[in-house]
Motif scaffolding. Structure first.
Motif, short mmCIF file in Angstrom:
data_model
loop_
_atom_site.label_atom_id
_atom_site.label_comp_id
_atom_site.label_asym_id
_atom_site.label_seq_id
_atom_site.Cartn_x
_atom_site.Cartn_y
_atom_site.Cartn_z
N ASP A 770 0.80 -1.23 0.00
CA ASP A 770 0.00 0.00 0.00
C ASP A 770 0.83 1.27 0.00
OD1 ASP A 770 -2.23 -1.58 0.02
OD2 ASP A 770 -2.50 -1.49 2.20
N LEU A 771 2.11 1.17 0.39
CA LEU A 771 2.93 2.38 0.42
C LEU A 771 3.25 2.90 -0.97
CD1 LEU A 771 5.47 1.58 3.29
CD2 LEU A 771 3.40 2.99 3.40
N LEU A 772 3.18 2.05 -2.00
CA LEU A 772 3.48 2.48 -3.37
C LEU A 772 2.26 3.19 -3.96
CD1 LEU A 772 5.48 2.46 -5.75
CD2 LEU A 772 4.40 0.32 -6.49
N LYS A 773 2.40 4.45 -4.23
CA LYS A 773 1.29 5.22 -4.80
C LYS A 773 1.40 5.35 -6.31
CE LYS A 773 -0.45 5.88 -0.82
NZ LYS A 773 -1.66 5.09 -0.44
N GLN A 774 2.59 5.29 -6.85
CA GLN A 774 2.75 5.44 -8.30
C GLN A 774 4.07 4.82 -8.73
OE1 GLN A 774 2.43 9.46 -9.64
NE2 GLN A 774 2.16 8.90 -11.79
N LEU A 799 6.41 6.80 -2.96
CA LEU A 799 5.98 6.14 -1.73
C LEU A 799 5.37 7.17 -0.78
CD1 LEU A 799 9.23 4.01 -1.26
CD2 LEU A 799 7.09 3.27 -2.30
N GLN A 800 4.28 6.73 -0.11
CA GLN A 800 3.59 7.66 0.81
C GLN A 800 2.75 6.84 1.78
OE1 GLN A 800 0.63 10.26 -0.93
NE2 GLN A 800 1.23 11.96 0.40
N ALA A 801 2.77 7.23 3.03
CA ALA A 801 1.93 6.59 4.05
C ALA A 801 0.78 7.50 4.40
CB ALA A 801 2.77 6.28 5.29
N THR A 809 14.98 5.01 6.80
CA THR A 809 15.23 3.60 7.08
C THR A 809 14.09 2.72 6.55
OG1 THR A 809 14.24 3.89 9.28
CG2 THR A 809 16.66 4.08 9.10
N GLU A 810 12.85 3.18 6.70
CA GLU A 810 11.70 2.40 6.20
C GLU A 810 11.72 2.34 4.67
OE1 GLU A 810 8.01 3.08 9.14
OE2 GLU A 810 8.80 4.93 8.25
N VAL A 811 12.02 3.46 4.06
CA VAL A 811 12.03 3.51 2.61
C VAL A 811 13.16 2.65 2.06
CG1 VAL A 811 12.35 5.01 0.61
CG2 VAL A 811 10.95 5.77 2.54
N VAL A 815 12.84 -0.58 -0.44
CA VAL A 815 13.52 -0.63 -1.74
C VAL A 815 14.38 -1.88 -1.83
CG1 VAL A 815 15.25 0.51 -3.19
CG2 VAL A 815 13.44 1.85 -2.10
N GLN A 816 15.07 -2.25 -0.72
CA GLN A 816 15.89 -3.46 -0.73
C GLN A 816 15.03 -4.69 -0.95
OE1 GLN A 816 18.15 -3.43 2.92
NE2 GLN A 816 19.37 -1.61 2.33
N ARG A 817 13.83 -4.72 -0.35
CA ARG A 817 12.94 -5.87 -0.56
C ARG A 817 12.50 -5.95 -2.03
NH1 ARG A 817 10.47 -3.99 4.18
NH2 ARG A 817 8.60 -3.33 3.02
N VAL A 818 12.24 -4.79 -2.61
CA VAL A 818 11.83 -4.76 -4.02
C VAL A 818 12.96 -5.28 -4.90
CG1 VAL A 818 11.30 -3.23 -5.94
CG2 VAL A 818 10.13 -2.93 -3.76
N VAL A 819 14.20 -4.82 -4.66
CA VAL A 819 15.33 -5.25 -5.47
C VAL A 819 15.56 -6.75 -5.30
CG1 VAL A 819 17.82 -5.02 -5.80
CG2 VAL A 819 16.41 -2.97 -5.45
N ALA A 820 15.47 -7.23 -4.07
CA ALA A 820 15.69 -8.67 -3.83
C ALA A 820 14.62 -9.51 -4.53
CB ALA A 820 15.68 -8.94 -2.32
N ARG A 821 13.40 -9.04 -4.50
CA ARG A 821 12.31 -9.79 -5.16
C ARG A 821 12.50 -9.80 -6.68
NH1 ARG A 821 6.82 -10.64 -4.00
NH2 ARG A 821 6.09 -12.21 -5.51
N LEU A 822 12.95 -8.67 -7.21
CA LEU A 822 13.20 -8.61 -8.66
C LEU A 822 14.32 -9.57 -9.05
CD1 LEU A 822 12.94 -4.76 -9.30
CD2 LEU A 822 11.34 -6.51 -10.10
#
Length: 832
Positions: A770-774, A799-801, A809-811, A815-822
């Motif tokens: 949900d944090l990804l807005k665009q 990204l926006q909450a 640190t949250e962002v 981003v690291q999770r996104v890169v790892a998943r890719l």
């Protein structure tokens, strides 16, 4: 149907101008397509008598004529026509005359000899497209009289655009009947007195296909004068009706066709071998036709044959071998009734269309054959002499069309027309139309109330129920004439009453009924809104035929060969013989026509049905398709010229599908292999459209080989979607705006070249949550510094909450999770 006004007025002459008469016919359902003068404007042309013809002293092809034109002295006229001769009556344009095209006649000298006028040909007067010589008038033409007046050229040709059901008006007799009925005038028909036979020669006839030809009449005419000429009055009537005079025999058959509506045919008796047999053709039989074409028959074509084989295609065209010629003296005259079902579609199958087939496939009066052959005999004997024999008739009464008897109810008339004409008016109209009536049931009973004796409950006239309205009951049993093939139901009789009464004479009334409104589903796809969107983006809506050629359909319809398109039983032409499986063939043909007319930028769309499956299991699915070619925007100074590409059309389609509220669920899925690609689209520049999990259509660039075959540019873009597959859209819902700032992070990754960004987007969206807005793709690169088989994709994450301010640190962790998943799922690498 084309005829001259003066010819019609010999039958019936209402006190109307030509324009008013045409308006009356159109209002009665016989639409007038054209009203034209039968001859162009000219003046100063009179009838002259050629007294002498002498050779020109200085020109071998010119002749010096002395012509009596009704003046005090004969005129000397130099003429170049080879057929000019002393004793002729000819049209003479005197000095000062004005011929068509504003050509003025002046005194002239031709090779030193003075010429005081001009002897005219038919083409020079605008009475023919071409002429071999001067126009020779009948010997009784009065010298000095104005040619225009003597030939009655201040006349009009009326052309009707008849609907296929009104075959009874494909003749002057039929139109005259209508005019007589509309104006309550008697119709004066030519006498149809039987011609007594002068010999007893009969030609045998055998009906082997009685259901297709239940009546066949023929008659032998002997000793016709081969040198006879068709009289001028008949030639003029044929010309004004759009037919070219040929010879007395042919002209008479054409004249009766126009006059009575019965096609006739004449055979050279000397070229017939044995009895006439009306039968179906045998597969492979051949016939050389009068138009110099040779056809090979199927096994269901009706033919007129003798012992040697086919002589003619029944009701369509005669054969060249048995045709009358300039030396024919004995003819066999044919007059027959052919069932419409036996003729319909046969002419088009062989690439033909004739006046005869046009009438027979719509229906000819089955009682007209005797009258027509007697009329033709009378005319032919008057023109070319001859000795007629007895009429031979072969008939199968059981196969002839039977008169239609219908019950006409008074209440039904009012229900359909909104008026209740008097009984006398109903009887008068239908009787004048040639129908016979018998009263059926009680008539109008004044003073009764609904449900009372003598009335039918609920059937009232003039006033609503309960207000003393009169009750209507009963009606008539109506027998329609044989010539009216269109009268098949009670409502057809009511339409005739309304037509003759006058649709413009029916008062305007407002219907009263219980009205139920049904609100459209809120999230249903709005086709009108889609049209407006495409129009706003520069497209024009096209409407094309629902039937196409088999070749066109095969190019654009990806169905397997086991599901052939639905073939029409009676196509308009070979190019329009199957029902379309796609909207693209019609749009591509419209695009070709626009490009051929030097339109550099073509953007078209169409909505309509596609026809899938067989006749037993036909599915009609609504679709929306578009095609585009040429520059993105019209030529201008403010923007560089760029051709429309795949992504331009993709943007247009996304604009249309925005209204579904499910644009994020729309995927453009590239074909996994060449076999999975659409055969009409470029395999590397096309995609299947998938909404959620439902395939909805295709988008792409026209296949280069297909573009080459259709002589089109290589950058034709097109899409087609199945409207039924769209389903209902998502209901818009309000989402509170976050009070906290957004953060952007940009990533550049290396992925396999064949990987689509849609796969990247889906992976990033699922991981970021949900944090990804665009998600914004802003760069795609292949080339130097990128290894072969890989590509670089650069995109930004917004990204926006909604409940807090995101910290670095949250962002960074997201981003690291996104890169790892890719890296795990797509084999992506972060680009340095």
């Amino acid at each position: 149907m084309r005829f001259s006004e003066s010819w019609l007025r010999e039958w019936v002459s209402p006190p109307l101008t030509a324009e008013a008469l045409c308006d009356q016919l159109s209002m009665a359902g016989l639409e007038v397509d054209a009203l034209e003068p039968v001859a162009p404007a000219f003046s100063g042309v009179v009838i002259g008598a050629v007294e002498a013809v002498e050779p020109h002293p200085d020109a071998t092809k010119l002749r010096v004529c002395r012509v009596d034109a009704g003046a005090d002295e004969p005129l000397q006229i130099v003429c170049g026509a080879a057929n000019v001769a002393a004793g002729q009556r000819v049209p003479v344009a005197r000095v000062g005359a004005v011929l068509p095209g504003d050509f003025k006649i002046k005194k002239a000298k031709l090779r030193g000899v003075a010429s005081h006028g001009m002897i005219c040909s038919a083409s020079e007067l605008g009475l023919a497209e071409s002429s071999d010589g001067i126009m020779v008038l009948p010997a009784e033409a009065p010298v000095g009289q104005d040619v225009r007046e003597w030939l009655a050229l201040d006349d009009h040709a009326i052309e009707l655009d008849l609907t296929p059901d009104r075959s009874d008006c494909l003749s002057l007799a039929g139109v005259a009947r209508e005019v007589g009925v509309l104006n309550r005038l008697p119709v004066t028909e030519p006498a149809a007195t039987p011609v007594p036979p002068q010999h007893d020669d009969r030609h045998p006839v055998q009906l082997d296909a009685a259901s297709a030809c239940p009546r066949y009449l023929c008659r032998i005419l002997r000793a016709l004068d081969p040198d006879a000429e068709t009289p001028l009055w008949m030639r003029e009537r044929l010309r004004r009706s759009g037919l070219r005079p040929i010879s007395p025999v042919v002209d008479v058959t054409n004249y009766v066709l126009l006059e009575l509506g019965q096609p006739l045919h004449a055979f050279d008796l000397a070229r017939i071998d044995g009895a006439i047999r009306v039968r179906l053709s045998r597969l492979g039989e051949r016939l050389a036709l009068l138009n110099d074409e040779t056809v090979a028959f199927d096994d269901d074509t009706l033919v007129i044959a003798d012992d040697s084989g086919p002589l003619a295609m029944a009701g369509i065209m005669g054969g060249a071998a048995s045709a009358v010629s300039a030396t024919t003296r004995d003819v066999l005259l044919e007059s027959a009734f052919f069932a419409p079902s036996a003729i319909a579609g046969r002419a088009r199958r062989y690439g033909l269309h004739t006046d005869s087939s046009h009438r027979f496939e719509r229906g000819v009066d089955p009682l007209l054959q005797q009258r027509a052959i007697e009329r033709a005999t009378t005319l032919l004997c008057a023109i070319a002499g001859g000795q007629p024999g007895p009429v031979v008739e072969a008939v199968s009464e059981a196969d002839l069309p039977q008169p239609v008897s219908l019950l006409l109810r008074r209440a039904r008339i009012r229900q359909v027309l909104g008026i209740a004409p008097d009984d006398e008016q109903v009887v008068d109209i239908l009787t004048r139309l040639g129908m016979s009536l018998e009263s059926s049931g009680p008539g109008v009973t004044p003073g009764t109330t609904p449900g009372a004796p003598g009335g039918v409950a609920g059937e009232t006239r003039g006033r609503p129920q309960g207000e003393g309205a009169e009750t209507i009951a009963g009606g008539w049993q109506v027998l329609a004439p044989a010539r009216r093939f269109d009268i098949q139901r009670e409502v057809d009789l009511i339409a005739e009453i309304g037509r003759i009464h006058g649709y413009d004479a029916i008062p305007v009334t407002h219907a009263r009924s219980a009205a139920f409104t049904r609100a459209p589903q809120e999230m249903a796809f709005d086709l009108d809104r889609a049209r407006q969107t495409l129009v706003a983006r520069g497209y024009f809506e096209a409407i094309t035929y629902s039937f196409v050629s088999p070749e066109q359909n095969a190019c654009f319809d990806p169905r397997p060969d086991s599901a052939p398109p639905l073939t029409l039983a009676n196509p308009l032409s070979a190019e329009l013989s199957v029902m379309r499986g796609s909207l693209w063939p019609g749009l591509i043909q419209a695009m070709r026509q626009n490009l051929a007319r030097q339109q550099p930028r073509v953007r078209l769309f169409e909505t309509g049905l596609r026809f899938l499956g067989s006749a037993e299991d036909l599915r009609q699915t609504p679709g929306l398709a578009a095609v585009a070619v040429g520059p993105v925007v019209p030529e201008q100074w403010g923007q560089e010229r760029r051709p429309t590409d795949f992504f331009d059309l993709k943007a247009d389609l996304e604009a249309v599908l925005t209204q579904t509220g499910r644009l994020e669920a729309l995927r453009f899925q590239a074909p996994a292999s060449a076999a999975a690609a659409h055969p009409a689209l470029h395999p590397g520049q096309s995609a299947a459209l998938v909404l959620g999990e439902q395939p909805i259509g295709w988008i792409g660039t026209l296949h280069p080989l297909l573009a080459q075959r259709l002589e089109l540019p290589t950058a034709v873009q097109l899409f087609e979607i199945d409207l039924d597959a769209l389903g209902l859209g998502e209901r818009p819902a309000f989402e509170p705006l976050s009070r906290f700032p957004s953060i952007r992070r940009d990533l550049a990754i290396l992925v396999p070249a064949e990987l689509s960004f849609e796969q990247v987007r889906q992976t990033v969206t699922e991981t970021a949550g949900d944090l990804l807005k665009q998600l914004i793709l802003f760069d795609r690169y292949q080339g130097e510094h990128i290894e072969p088989g890989r590509k670089s994709l650069a995109f930004g994450l917004i990204l926006q909450a909604s409940s807090q301010t995101l910290v670095d640190t949250e962002v960074d962790a997201l981003v690291q999770r996104v890169v790892a998943r890719l890296e795990q799922t797509l084999g992506a690498q972060l680009r340095a």
